[in-house]
Write an enzyme that holds these catalytic residues in place. Structure first.
Site, PDB file in Angstrom:
ATOM      1  N   GLY A 186      -7.063 -10.265   5.563  1.00  0.00           N
ATOM      2  CA  GLY A 186      -8.206 -11.408   6.041  1.00  0.00           C
ATOM      3  C   GLY A 186      -9.438 -11.242   5.529  1.00  0.00           C
ATOM      4  O   GLY A 186     -10.264 -11.952   5.414  1.00  0.00           O
ATOM      5  N   ASP A 246       3.822  -7.853   3.644  1.00  0.00           N
ATOM      6  CA  ASP A 246       3.023  -7.231   4.815  1.00  0.00           C
ATOM      7  C   ASP A 246       3.726  -7.459   6.098  1.00  0.00           C
ATOM      8  O   ASP A 246       3.558  -8.615   6.553  1.00  0.00           O
ATOM      9  CB  ASP A 246       1.585  -7.437   4.756  1.00  0.00           C
ATOM     10  CG  ASP A 246       0.692  -6.323   5.653  1.00  0.00           C
ATOM     11  OD1 ASP A 246       1.239  -6.034   6.670  1.00  0.00           O
ATOM     12  OD2 ASP A 246      -0.502  -6.127   4.968  1.00  0.00           O
ATOM     13  N   ILE A 286      -1.453 -11.370   8.529  1.00  0.00           N
ATOM     14  CA  ILE A 286      -2.717 -11.220   8.334  1.00  0.00           C
ATOM     15  C   ILE A 286      -3.345 -10.306   9.392  1.00  0.00           C
ATOM     16  O   ILE A 286      -2.942 -10.365  10.537  1.00  0.00           O
ATOM     17  CB  ILE A 286      -3.333 -12.751   8.698  1.00  0.00           C
ATOM     18  CG1 ILE A 286      -3.102 -13.749   7.466  1.00  0.00           C
ATOM     19  CG2 ILE A 286      -4.978 -12.614   8.756  1.00  0.00           C
ATOM     20  CD1 ILE A 286      -3.555 -15.113   7.835  1.00  0.00           C
ATOM     21  N   HIS A 287      -4.200  -9.323   8.843  1.00  0.00           N
ATOM     22  CA  HIS A 287      -5.070  -8.360   9.705  1.00  0.00           C
ATOM     23  C   HIS A 287      -6.039  -8.084   8.802  1.00  0.00           C
ATOM     24  O   HIS A 287      -6.431  -8.833   7.869  1.00  0.00           O
ATOM     25  CB  HIS A 287      -4.010  -7.151   9.920  1.00  0.00           C
ATOM     26  CG  HIS A 287      -3.562  -6.366   8.594  1.00  0.00           C
ATOM     27  ND1 HIS A 287      -4.175  -5.685   8.020  1.00  0.00           N
ATOM     28  CD2 HIS A 287      -2.331  -6.824   8.140  1.00  0.00           C
ATOM     29  CE1 HIS A 287      -3.355  -5.142   6.922  1.00  0.00           C
ATOM     30  NE2 HIS A 287      -2.290  -5.970   6.853  1.00  0.00           N
ATOM     31  N   GLY A 288      -6.887  -7.204   9.290  1.00  0.00           N
ATOM     32  CA  GLY A 288      -8.206  -6.819   8.454  1.00  0.00           C
ATOM     33  C   GLY A 288      -8.042  -6.788   7.053  1.00  0.00           C
ATOM     34  O   GLY A 288      -8.988  -7.428   6.451  1.00  0.00           O
TER      35      GLY A 288
END
Length: 157
Positions: free
Chosen positions: A19, A10, A14-16
Site C-alpha cells: 500500500g 502476496d 494489501i499491507h504496508g
C-alpha cells in the site's frame, strides 16, 4: 488497453509494503486486488483500505470481473494488481489480462509446501502455474521490496 505496471503475488494482499512502498516505487494510482473472496468481503476491504494513502484508489474484483473489465481501464489509471496465488495470475493471463511481469512477494509456508526463500514457499501446483506463466512470456521475479535484488523463481522450479 489497461496500464498494468506490475502484478504482485502476496498472500496478505494489501499491507504496508504493497500500500505504500510498492505503490510509491511504481508510481501507481490504483491498486486492483483480484481475489474472489475479498471481492465480496467489505470488512477485509476496509481493513486494507486503511493502509493505502487517500490519493490511491482501490478496487476489489473477482477473477472473472477482472478478465471482463480490465480492458476498459482508463489510460490515466496506473494499475498495481495484487493476487494471492500464481494459479489466480495464470487464470487472468489465460483469460486475456495483459500481464507482462509478476513480482512474487509473499507465499507463506503451509503443509505440502517447500520453502525456497525466506518469504516464498511452493508446492507442485504453484510450480506448474509458474512454468505455464513463463511459457506464456510472463517475466517472473521474487522480490519483497523494491530496493531488494530480484531473485529468479525459475531456479526453484
Amino acid at each position: 488497453m489497461s496500464n498494468i505496471l506490475l502484478t504482485r503475488i502476496d498472500n496478505r494482499l494489501i499491507h504496508g509494503q504493497v500500500g505504500v512502498t510498492w505503490v510509491n516505487h511504481l508510481g501507481a494510482n490504483l491498486i486492483v486486488v483480484v481475489n474472489d473472496e475479498v471481492a465480496d468481503d467489505e470488512v477485509q476491504q476496509n481493513l486494507m483500505d486503511m493502509v493505502v494513502p487517500d490519493v490511491i484508489g482501490t478496487r476489489y474484483f473477482t477473477l472473472q470481473k477482472t478478465i471482463d473489465v480490465i480492458h476498459m481501464a482508463s489510460e490515466n489509471q496506473l494499475i498495481f494488481m495484487v493476487c494471492r496465488t500464481p494459479q489466480d495470475v495464470l487464470k487472468l493471463v489465460e483469460g486475456g489480462v495483459p500481464i507482462k511481469k509478476v513480482n512474487i512477494g509473499n507465499m507463506h509456508f503451509s503443509e505440502g509446501k517447500q520453502q525456497v526463500t525466506s518469504t516464498v514457499s511452493l508446492d507442485e501446483s504453484d510450480k506448474e502455474a509458474f512454468r505455464k506463466l513463463h511459457k506464456l512470456g510472463v517475466q517472473l521475479e521474487i522480490r519483497r521490496v523494491p530496493d531488494e535484488k530480484a531473485d529468479d523463481i525459475l531456479k526453484f522450479l
